[in-house]
Design a protein around this motif. Structure first.
Motif, PDB file in Angstrom:
ATOM      1  N   ARG A  78     -32.040  12.574  -0.003  1.00  0.00           N
ATOM      2  CA  ARG A  78     -31.141  11.192  -0.279  1.00  0.00           C
ATOM      3  C   ARG A  78     -30.662  10.745   0.991  1.00  0.00           C
ATOM      4  O   ARG A  78     -30.648   9.210   1.064  1.00  0.00           O
ATOM      5  CB  ARG A  78     -29.995  12.005  -1.022  1.00  0.00           C
ATOM      6  CG  ARG A  78     -29.988  12.260  -2.271  1.00  0.00           C
ATOM      7  CD  ARG A  78     -28.645  12.682  -2.851  1.00  0.00           C
ATOM      8  NE  ARG A  78     -27.623  12.054  -2.598  1.00  0.00           N
ATOM      9  CZ  ARG A  78     -26.714  10.954  -3.396  1.00  0.00           C
ATOM     10  NH1 ARG A  78     -27.117  10.839  -4.607  1.00  0.00           N
ATOM     11  NH2 ARG A  78     -25.860  10.445  -2.886  1.00  0.00           N
ATOM     12  N   ARG A  79     -30.545  11.304   1.944  1.00  0.00           N
ATOM     13  CA  ARG A  79     -30.053  10.911   3.289  1.00  0.00           C
ATOM     14  C   ARG A  79     -31.224  10.096   4.156  1.00  0.00           C
ATOM     15  O   ARG A  79     -31.169   8.859   4.536  1.00  0.00           O
ATOM     16  CB  ARG A  79     -29.912  12.182   4.238  1.00  0.00           C
ATOM     17  CG  ARG A  79     -29.276  11.619   5.603  1.00  0.00           C
ATOM     18  CD  ARG A  79     -27.720  11.199   5.141  1.00  0.00           C
ATOM     19  NE  ARG A  79     -27.149  10.751   6.495  1.00  0.00           N
ATOM     20  CZ  ARG A  79     -27.257   9.374   7.049  1.00  0.00           C
ATOM     21  NH1 ARG A  79     -28.037   8.332   6.205  1.00  0.00           N
ATOM     22  NH2 ARG A  79     -26.636   8.891   7.915  1.00  0.00           N
TER      23      ARG A  79
ATOM     24  N   LEU B 270     -33.810   8.593   2.324  1.00  0.00           N
ATOM     25  CA  LEU B 270     -34.365   7.513   1.620  1.00  0.00           C
ATOM     26  C   LEU B 270     -33.285   6.252   1.749  1.00  0.00           C
ATOM     27  O   LEU B 270     -33.616   5.020   1.561  1.00  0.00           O
ATOM     28  CB  LEU B 270     -34.212   7.836   0.197  1.00  0.00           C
ATOM     29  CG  LEU B 270     -35.618   8.525  -0.344  1.00  0.00           C
ATOM     30  CD1 LEU B 270     -35.438   8.821  -1.769  1.00  0.00           C
ATOM     31  CD2 LEU B 270     -36.644   8.081  -0.021  1.00  0.00           C
ATOM     32  N   LYS B 271     -32.090   6.910   2.394  1.00  0.00           N
ATOM     33  CA  LYS B 271     -31.051   5.806   2.401  1.00  0.00           C
ATOM     34  C   LYS B 271     -31.193   4.971   3.892  1.00  0.00           C
ATOM     35  O   LYS B 271     -30.502   4.020   4.095  1.00  0.00           O
ATOM     36  CB  LYS B 271     -29.744   6.258   2.580  1.00  0.00           C
ATOM     37  CG  LYS B 271     -29.214   6.475   1.191  1.00  0.00           C
ATOM     38  CD  LYS B 271     -27.683   7.000   1.113  1.00  0.00           C
ATOM     39  CE  LYS B 271     -27.189   7.114  -0.355  1.00  0.00           C
ATOM     40  NZ  LYS B 271     -25.793   8.086  -0.087  1.00  0.00           N
TER      41      LYS B 271
ATOM     42  N   GLU C 185     -32.301   2.439   6.563  1.00  0.00           N
ATOM     43  CA  GLU C 185     -32.985   1.408   6.677  1.00  0.00           C
ATOM     44  C   GLU C 185     -33.645   0.958   7.701  1.00  0.00           C
ATOM     45  O   GLU C 185     -32.922   1.307   8.778  1.00  0.00           O
ATOM     46  CB  GLU C 185     -31.795   0.226   6.394  1.00  0.00           C
ATOM     47  CG  GLU C 185     -30.985  -0.059   5.025  1.00  0.00           C
ATOM     48  CD  GLU C 185     -32.131  -0.289   4.032  1.00  0.00           C
ATOM     49  OE1 GLU C 185     -32.831  -1.012   4.480  1.00  0.00           O
ATOM     50  OE2 GLU C 185     -31.824  -0.084   2.798  1.00  0.00           O
TER      51      GLU C 185
ATOM     52  N   ASP D 213     -31.876  -0.206  10.835  1.00  0.00           N
ATOM     53  CA  ASP D 213     -31.050   0.365  11.614  1.00  0.00           C
ATOM     54  C   ASP D 213     -31.468   0.826  13.046  1.00  0.00           C
ATOM     55  O   ASP D 213     -30.800   1.262  13.942  1.00  0.00           O
ATOM     56  CB  ASP D 213     -30.400   1.709  10.670  1.00  0.00           C
ATOM     57  CG  ASP D 213     -29.629   1.377   9.578  1.00  0.00           C
ATOM     58  OD1 ASP D 213     -29.064   0.248   9.721  1.00  0.00           O
ATOM     59  OD2 ASP D 213     -29.623   2.173   8.550  1.00  0.00           O
TER      60      ASP D 213
END
Lengths: 378, 231
Positions: A365-366, A368-369, A371, A374
């Motif tokens: 989850r982390r 895949l978030k 970008e 960033d």
């Protein structure tokens, strides 16, 4: 794909501190889970020892019987009734009881006594010394050689003792697949001698052992027995009943379950936290990979692979550790009640997979978030 | 054919009263065999523009074409493939994996392109030779100096022969002399007829290497001028 997984592998194992923490967490968790469940399996095996050692296909008993040791005597006519039923090849009585043996030095020792059908000796153990026919001799008993038998002063052929002022003589030494749960020696004798030596109620038959003509005949036998107010169980059903009794009615199963769940939570906590930290520390690099053209699913494969590798390695180490512990314990306690079954292994494997899945889910989850933008902004 | 064509590019963050215009109506072309600098003060939109040009950040408005292909019309997977095959990145903080060796770090883009491990390592070694630090191939990037790490990052960016090479503040983590040498090296040895290099910087000391400079302020292109490095 293999190249990406190789990178994932190197990232994982080269981070020695985190990898060690992950392995220790999962290994410890698996060790505890296997240890707890194998201990329970070992005790259940012992609790069902008489059933498995006897080898009867169908056991007839009072409906209130919950474990093999808590037999409720049945009247003799049940044996004749069973014999007359359709589909019954033969039916024999079995006596199960406990007594106090007075040894030659004057001390007393509790013993478990199994009385076999006089005519067939059905359910007799395999003898390693002596002849089974000698059980018919005056005062003849066969002792099971196991971790408990030394309590009868290391009995040999000819060793004598007393039960309720009746003389007993060891005429055979036997071995059985599993010894009993209660830590007392086991003696075999004939049914008639057993009820003669041990004070009995009016009814004397603990169980009736039935050999059906075929497996297909068993349901019919069960119905007929049921009509008489008793119950017929197959060997597996009886073992299940015994296991369920210890599991749900003694607190033993609940405690084991609680310990297993705690082990799982410990493993999950250490693994998930460490894996998440590992991902957080590499987050910018995962972002860089994404920027370079790695697809989200490729990063997911990497994380799943890392979690899978750790889980499998920890699983193997946990089993190894548990095996070593059991082997070491058996050096000191030969009859140590712990046995690793396929069921234990499957349960631990399932739980390890859950640990790996939850740990990697949080990390995935982390990742895949992230970008890729960033990475530039950092 | 231009390496990059940017038309009417805009990017804003937030909506309504909180809306911030990061880049506004930017249009320019970038050519092959050109070292293009995007310069300007902090917050002028340089990095946002670079991200949109390299297929990392979707613009709110406008188009980006790389070799005549409108990259923002591609699906997410195709866009990732485009970045993998066409764009090489050198990040400000390098973002090298400390747990991989230098050569393994350089091989990462080739591995992502599904090249066999041994082949990828071999080509990565050649890329390290090109940037002059092949002798450091087996070391962890953590054991390298800042300049060496920058060279590793450049080797990683060029190992898959990208058409576009983007460098984000390549001298920010380096001392003045090392930074200058790195950019000089990039201009001399990495730039070629099949490649366009875009450098985002606010370091005036390296401006002499720019073929053209796009000067930005408040998200707008204020001026596009020929640099001192223009042949």
């Amino acid at each position: 794909m293999t190249g990406i997984l190789k990178i994932a592998y190197k990232l994982l194992v080269n981070d020695k501190g985190k990898f060690a923490a992950l392995l220790i967490g999962i290994t410890f968790s698996v060790f505890l889970m296997i240890q707890q469940t194998s201990m329970f399996a070992g005790m259940m095996r012992k609790a069902s020892a008489t059933v498995t050692n006897t080898g009867a296909k169908v056991w007839v008993m009072d409906r209130a019987v919950t474990s093999v040791a808590s037999s409720i005597p049945m009247p003799d006519f049940m044996r004749d009734a069973a014999r007359s039923m359709k589909g019954v090849k033969f039916a024999v009585p079995l006596y199960l009881g406990a007594g106090l043996a007075r040894l030659q030095d004057g001390t007393y020792q509790g013993v478990s006594i199994i009385g076999l059908d006089d005519s067939s000796l059905f359910g007799r153990p395999e003898l390693i010394e002596g002849n089974i026919e000698d059980i018919y001799a005056e005062n003849g008993f066969v002792v099971v050689e196991d971790a408990e038998s030394p309590k009868l002063e290391n009995p040999k052929l000819g060793t004598t003792f007393e039960i309720n002022d009746n003389r007993g003589v060891i005429v055979g030494i036997a071995k059985v697949p599993a010894s009993g749960l209660f830590g007392i020696p086991t003696l075999y004798t004939t049914f008639s001698r057993a009820i003669q030596y041990i004070p009995s109620l009016r009814s004397t038959v603990s169980y009736i052992l039935i050999e059906p003509t075929s497996v297909a005949a068993i349901p019919g036998i069960k119905i007929e027995i049921n009509k008489l107010g008793y119950e017929a169980l197959t060997e597996d059903e009886f073992i299940d009943r015994i296991t369920n009794f210890y599991k749900y009615h003694t607190g033993m199963g609940t405690n084991i379950l609680i310990m297993t769940v705690i082990s799982f939570i410990v493993g999950l906590s250490i693994s998930a936290q460490t894996f998440y930290t590992f991902v957080l520390e590499n987050l910018d690099r995962f972002g860089a990979l994404k920027a370079m053209g790695a697809k989200g699913r490729e990063l997911v494969y990497m994380l799943l692979f890392q979690a899978g590798i750790t889980a499998l390695a920890g699983y193997g180490l946990g089993i190894g550790l548990c095996t070593i512990l059991i082997a070491a314990a058996r050096l000191r306690v030969p009859d140590y009640a712990s046995v690793i079954t396929f069921g234990n292994l499957a349960l631990a494997f399932g739980m390890v997979l859950v640990i790996a899945a939850i740990s990697s889910y949080i990390a995935v989850r982390r990742v895949l978030k992230i970008e890729p933008f960033d990475i530039f902004r950092s | 054919m231009n390496a990059i064509e940017a038309r009417d590019l805009s990017k804003w963050f937030g909506e309504g009263e909180t809306r911030t215009n990061a880049v506004q109506n930017v249009a320019f072309d970038a050519h092959f065999q050109e070292m293009l600098f995007i310069v300007g003060p902090s917050g002028s939109g340089k990095t946002t523009l670079l991200s949109m040009l390299s297929g990392i950040l979707r613009p709110n408005q406008g188009t980006v074409k790389i070799k005549d292909q409108d990259i923002w019309s591609l699906s997410a997977d195709k866009l990732a493939d485009m970045r993998l095959h066409t764009v090489g990145f050198v990040f400000q903080d390098f973002h090298l994996f400390p747990k991989l060796t230098t050569v393994e770090n350089v091989a990462v883009p080739l591995i992502l392109k599904r090249r066999k491990w041994d082949e990828a390592i071999k080509e990565a070694l050649q890329a390290l030779e090109k940037v002059g630090i092949a002798q450091r191939a087996g070391l962890s990037p953590q054991k390298l100096s800042g300049g060496e790490q920058q060279r590793v990052a450049i080797a990683r960016a060029i190992v898959s022969q990208p058409d576009i090479l983007v460098l984000d503040e390549p001298t920010a983590s380096l001392d003045g002399d090392t930074g200058r040498k790195i950019v000089e090296f990039v201009k001399r040895d990495i730039l070629n007829a099949q490649r366009c290099i875009i450098i985002v910087t606010h370091d005036d000391r390296i401006s002499e290497f720019a073929d053209r400079m796009i000067k930005m302020e408040d998200g707008r292109v204020m001026e596009i001028e020929k640099g001192q490095g223009h042949a």
